[in-house]
Design an enzyme around this catalytic site. Sequence first.
Site: not given
Length: 317
Positions: A75, A235, A264, A285
């Site tokens: 997204t 986030r 990450e 994540h």
Amino acid sequence: MTTQVVFLDAATMADTDLSPLQLADIHLTLYPQTSAEQLLNHASGAQVLISNKVPLDAKTIAALPELRCILVAATGVNIVDIAAAKAAGIVVCNAQGYAGTAVPQQVFALLLQLTNHIQSYHQAVQQGVWSQSPQFCLHLQPIEELAGKTMALLGYGDLGQATARLAEAFGMKVLIAERPDATETRAGRTAFETALRQADVLSLHCPLTDSTAKLINAKTLSWMKPTALLINTARGGLIDETALAEALTSGTLAGAALDVLSTEPPAVDHPLLDPALPNLIITPHVAWASRQAMQRLVLQLSENLQAFISQKPIRQV
């Protein structure tokens, strides 16, 4: 005419069935991952690029004259220089709502681990501690009920709303935090500082922008109750991670559970990977990555690809 489609980081989809992307008149190339050094080589000649987390900046876009469409397998679209893409006439489409059940489920999986200490109790049983107990139950870490506690939500899109419904099912009171820079508080919202001060649980669901970067910092953490818990499935950059580490160490925040970090994968010396930090849970994540959600994501990518080829783009950013 065959459309050249390249998925730059297909391994992010684990073992999800990618066959919906195998459309007629499509030549699909799948790369498990793409480094910065490999990017131009992997992307060369493609009319359509699919990327989950491989950055596509202005310089890269300028070096790919055949590129006509970028499909973001997520997204959030901060991996793409949207202005550069628009200037080059490149269509950018994202995925929407595919993780609407997966992420809220992870929020509560993380929260329940903080309140019920399932893993700690399980490990104690495995280590024989229960077997040595003088009574039928083993009291280690105190267990907290969620019923009656206040959950503040920062971000109230699909994921925030779905999380609110679960919170209400647990008997929690829900506050929707107003934007921190708002000059007035909308009906049904609570002023940002007030929401943080009243929260027993703060759950983050807002996008990462210039205005939200490190929104949870030493100052805003100081507003929170020392008994409060912080959950982040949005986030990593929303949090000043050094400030969070200090709050957990000093006990000014009772606990935190994060599915995301600012970098990450994180470096091994990341400040939040210190095993000495108390009451901190980190997952890599994966809140979005239920088997069902990833399949829905692939189906949306397929729809976006078909729509672009038909010159009727959908989910366009």
